[in-house]
Design a protein around this motif. Structure first.
Motif, PDB file in Angstrom:
ATOM      1  N   SER A 178      10.676  10.887  13.520  1.00 13.74           N
ATOM      2  CA  SER A 178       9.866   9.190  13.668  1.00 13.74           C
ATOM      3  C   SER A 178       8.670   8.237  13.327  1.00 13.74           C
ATOM      4  CB  SER A 178      10.434   8.844  15.217  1.00 13.74           C
ATOM      5  OG  SER A 178       8.702   9.532  15.909  1.00 13.74           O
ATOM      6  N   THR A 179       8.347   7.849  12.997  1.00 18.70           N
ATOM      7  CA  THR A 179       7.143   7.487  12.701  1.00 18.70           C
ATOM      8  C   THR A 179       6.376   7.041  13.661  1.00 18.70           C
ATOM      9  OG1 THR A 179       7.799   4.970  13.063  1.00 18.70           O
ATOM     10  CG2 THR A 179       8.323   6.249  10.417  1.00 18.70           C
ATOM     11  N   SER A 180       6.661   7.104  14.809  1.00 23.10           N
ATOM     12  CA  SER A 180       5.566   7.824  15.434  1.00 23.10           C
ATOM     13  C   SER A 180       4.689   9.260  15.485  1.00 23.10           C
ATOM     14  CB  SER A 180       5.684   7.048  16.356  1.00 23.10           C
ATOM     15  OG  SER A 180       6.597   8.001  17.495  1.00 23.10           O
ATOM     16  N   ALA A 181       6.044  10.071  14.753  1.00 20.69           N
ATOM     17  CA  ALA A 181       5.582  11.315  14.743  1.00 20.69           C
ATOM     18  C   ALA A 181       4.386  11.730  13.922  1.00 20.69           C
ATOM     19  CB  ALA A 181       6.541  12.339  14.894  1.00 20.69           C
ATOM     20  N   GLN A 182       4.830  10.982  12.731  1.00 25.54           N
ATOM     21  CA  GLN A 182       3.958  11.281  11.688  1.00 25.54           C
ATOM     22  C   GLN A 182       2.285  10.816  11.563  1.00 25.54           C
ATOM     23  OE1 GLN A 182       5.748   9.667   8.636  1.00 25.54           O
ATOM     24  NE2 GLN A 182       7.866  10.618   8.150  1.00 25.54           N
ATOM     25  N   ALA A 183       1.515  11.393  11.005  1.00 24.08           N
ATOM     26  CA  ALA A 183       0.306  11.133  11.269  1.00 24.08           C
ATOM     27  C   ALA A 183       0.381   9.052  10.909  1.00 24.08           C
ATOM     28  CB  ALA A 183      -0.827  11.862  10.433  1.00 24.08           C
ATOM     29  N   SER A 184      -0.546   8.309  11.611  1.00 22.38           N
ATOM     30  CA  SER A 184      -0.743   7.129  11.055  1.00 22.38           C
ATOM     31  C   SER A 184      -2.497   6.231  10.461  1.00 22.38           C
ATOM     32  CB  SER A 184      -0.362   5.815  12.035  1.00 22.38           C
ATOM     33  OG  SER A 184      -0.303   5.866  12.519  1.00 22.38           O
ATOM     34  N   LEU A 185      -2.419   5.274  10.005  1.00 20.16           N
ATOM     35  CA  LEU A 185      -3.728   4.865   9.750  1.00 20.16           C
ATOM     36  C   LEU A 185      -3.834   3.322  10.301  1.00 20.16           C
ATOM     37  CD1 LEU A 185      -3.750   5.727   6.282  1.00 20.16           C
ATOM     38  CD2 LEU A 185      -5.361   7.113   7.927  1.00 20.16           C
ATOM     39  N   ARG A 186      -4.913   2.903  11.067  1.00 20.89           N
ATOM     40  CA  ARG A 186      -4.884   1.530  11.505  1.00 20.89           C
ATOM     41  C   ARG A 186      -5.636   1.190  10.524  1.00 20.89           C
ATOM     42  NH1 ARG A 186      -5.356  -0.472  16.528  1.00 20.89           N
ATOM     43  NH2 ARG A 186      -4.686   1.952  17.806  1.00 20.89           N
ATOM     44  N   ILE A 187      -5.507   0.129   9.839  1.00 20.37           N
ATOM     45  CA  ILE A 187      -5.614  -0.793   8.344  1.00 20.37           C
ATOM     46  C   ILE A 187      -6.385  -2.134   9.276  1.00 20.37           C
ATOM     47  CG2 ILE A 187      -5.948  -1.065   5.971  1.00 20.37           C
ATOM     48  CD1 ILE A 187      -3.249   0.391   5.972  1.00 20.37           C
ATOM     49  N   THR A 188      -8.047  -2.887   8.878  1.00 27.41           N
ATOM     50  CA  THR A 188      -7.831  -3.735   9.096  1.00 27.41           C
ATOM     51  C   THR A 188      -8.525  -4.598   8.182  1.00 27.41           C
ATOM     52  OG1 THR A 188      -8.298  -3.357  11.798  1.00 27.41           O
ATOM     53  CG2 THR A 188      -9.944  -5.223  11.369  1.00 27.41           C
ATOM     54  N   LEU A 189      -8.347  -5.658   8.258  1.00 28.00           N
ATOM     55  CA  LEU A 189      -8.842  -6.439   6.392  1.00 28.00           C
ATOM     56  C   LEU A 189     -10.277  -6.910   7.898  1.00 28.00           C
ATOM     57  CD1 LEU A 189      -9.225  -7.736   4.030  1.00 28.00           C
ATOM     58  CD2 LEU A 189      -7.753 -10.030   5.135  1.00 28.00           C
ATOM     59  N   LYS A 190     -11.559  -6.401   7.140  1.00 31.54           N
ATOM     60  CA  LYS A 190     -12.567  -6.520   7.601  1.00 31.54           C
ATOM     61  C   LYS A 190     -13.527  -7.706   6.215  1.00 31.54           C
ATOM     62  CE  LYS A 190     -13.052  -4.846  11.348  1.00 31.54           C
ATOM     63  NZ  LYS A 190     -13.774  -5.412  12.248  1.00 31.54           N
ATOM     64  N   ARG A 191     -13.107  -8.268   5.322  1.00 31.35           N
ATOM     65  CA  ARG A 191     -13.439  -9.450   3.985  1.00 31.35           C
ATOM     66  C   ARG A 191     -12.593 -10.435   3.821  1.00 31.35           C
ATOM     67  NH1 ARG A 191     -17.562  -6.377   0.551  1.00 31.35           N
ATOM     68  NH2 ARG A 191     -17.884  -8.991   0.040  1.00 31.35           N
ATOM     69  N   SER A 192     -13.302 -11.150   3.220  1.00 31.06           N
ATOM     70  CA  SER A 192     -12.004 -12.135   2.517  1.00 31.06           C
ATOM     71  C   SER A 192     -11.843 -11.226   1.156  1.00 31.06           C
ATOM     72  CB  SER A 192     -12.770 -13.510   2.783  1.00 31.06           C
ATOM     73  OG  SER A 192     -12.009 -14.019   2.123  1.00 31.06           O
ATOM     74  N   PRO A 193     -10.941 -12.304   0.523  1.00 34.50           N
ATOM     75  CA  PRO A 193      -9.994 -11.618  -0.329  1.00 34.50           C
ATOM     76  C   PRO A 193     -10.500 -12.718  -1.405  1.00 34.50           C
ATOM     77  CG  PRO A 193      -8.449 -11.981   0.662  1.00 34.50           C
ATOM     78  CD  PRO A 193      -9.515 -11.952   1.647  1.00 34.50           C
ATOM     79  N   ILE A 194     -11.036 -13.544  -1.095  1.00 37.60           N
ATOM     80  CA  ILE A 194     -11.449 -14.836  -1.773  1.00 37.60           C
ATOM     81  C   ILE A 194     -12.550 -14.331  -2.903  1.00 37.60           C
ATOM     82  CG2 ILE A 194     -12.484 -16.989  -2.213  1.00 37.60           C
ATOM     83  CD1 ILE A 194     -11.953 -17.815   0.193  1.00 37.60           C
ATOM     84  N   GLY A 195     -12.447 -14.638  -4.230  1.00 42.09           N
ATOM     85  CA  GLY A 195     -12.737 -13.957  -5.309  1.00 42.09           C
ATOM     86  C   GLY A 195     -12.186 -12.975  -5.511  1.00 42.09           C
ATOM     87  N   THR A 196     -11.604 -11.894  -5.165  1.00 43.22           N
ATOM     88  CA  THR A 196     -11.263 -10.611  -5.580  1.00 43.22           C
ATOM     89  C   THR A 196     -10.131 -11.356  -7.191  1.00 43.22           C
ATOM     90  OG1 THR A 196      -9.531 -10.660  -4.075  1.00 43.22           O
ATOM     91  CG2 THR A 196     -11.744  -9.776  -3.524  1.00 43.22           C
ATOM     92  N   PRO A 197      -9.596  -9.617  -7.772  1.00 44.22           N
ATOM     93  CA  PRO A 197      -8.753 -10.259  -8.572  1.00 44.22           C
ATOM     94  C   PRO A 197      -7.232 -10.043  -7.947  1.00 44.22           C
ATOM     95  CG  PRO A 197     -10.176  -8.141  -9.027  1.00 44.22           C
ATOM     96  CD  PRO A 197     -10.752  -8.321  -7.634  1.00 44.22           C
ATOM     97  N   TYR A 198      -6.592 -10.847  -8.017  1.00 40.85           N
ATOM     98  CA  TYR A 198      -5.195 -11.480  -8.368  1.00 40.85           C
ATOM     99  C   TYR A 198      -4.742  -9.754  -7.753  1.00 40.85           C
ATOM    100  CZ  TYR A 198      -1.014 -13.344  -7.640  1.00 40.85           C
ATOM    101  OH  TYR A 198       1.030 -14.028  -7.516  1.00 40.85           O
ATOM    102  N   LYS A 199      -4.907  -9.196  -8.538  1.00 40.30           N
ATOM    103  CA  LYS A 199      -3.180  -7.645  -7.872  1.00 40.30           C
ATOM    104  C   LYS A 199      -4.951  -6.905  -6.769  1.00 40.30           C
ATOM    105  CE  LYS A 199      -1.855  -6.512 -12.803  1.00 40.30           C
ATOM    106  NZ  LYS A 199      -1.951  -4.974 -13.665  1.00 40.30           N
ATOM    107  N   HIS A 200      -5.519  -7.278  -6.263  1.00 42.36           N
ATOM    108  CA  HIS A 200      -5.985  -7.274  -5.138  1.00 42.36           C
ATOM    109  C   HIS A 200      -5.362  -7.941  -4.062  1.00 42.36           C
ATOM    110  CE1 HIS A 200      -9.528  -4.667  -6.626  1.00 42.36           C
ATOM    111  NE2 HIS A 200      -8.634  -4.786  -7.628  1.00 42.36           N
TER     112      HIS A 200
END
Length: 69
Positions: A7-29
């Motif tokens: 199961s996916t819970s048995a695998q290592a997982s990462l907690r990812i949090t968006l901390k900065r605004s993507p305004i002004g970043t490249p479209y691909k980002h």
């Protein structure tokens, strides 16, 4: 004999949090953030620690806070 699926819970997982605004970043980002499932500031998602996810984090890591689950 039946084989057990990991199961996916048995695998290592990462907690990812968006901390900065993507305004002004490249479209691909911004597309990478969408791919990770991050749409709003301080939104947190759990993703498996796969090579694909780690590559996405490397591309937009300056916007994120990442911690192991």
């Amino acid at each position: 004999m039946a084989t057990e699926k990991k199961s996916t819970s048995a695998q290592a997982s990462l907690r990812i949090t968006l901390k900065r605004s993507p305004i002004g970043t490249p479209y691909k980002h911004r597309l990478v953030l969408r791919g990770l499932g991050l749409r709003k500031l301080n939104a947190t998602v759990l993703r498996p620690a796969s090579d694909q996810v780690k590559g996405m984090i490397a591309k937009v890591g300056y916007l994120l806070e990442v911690s192991p689950q």
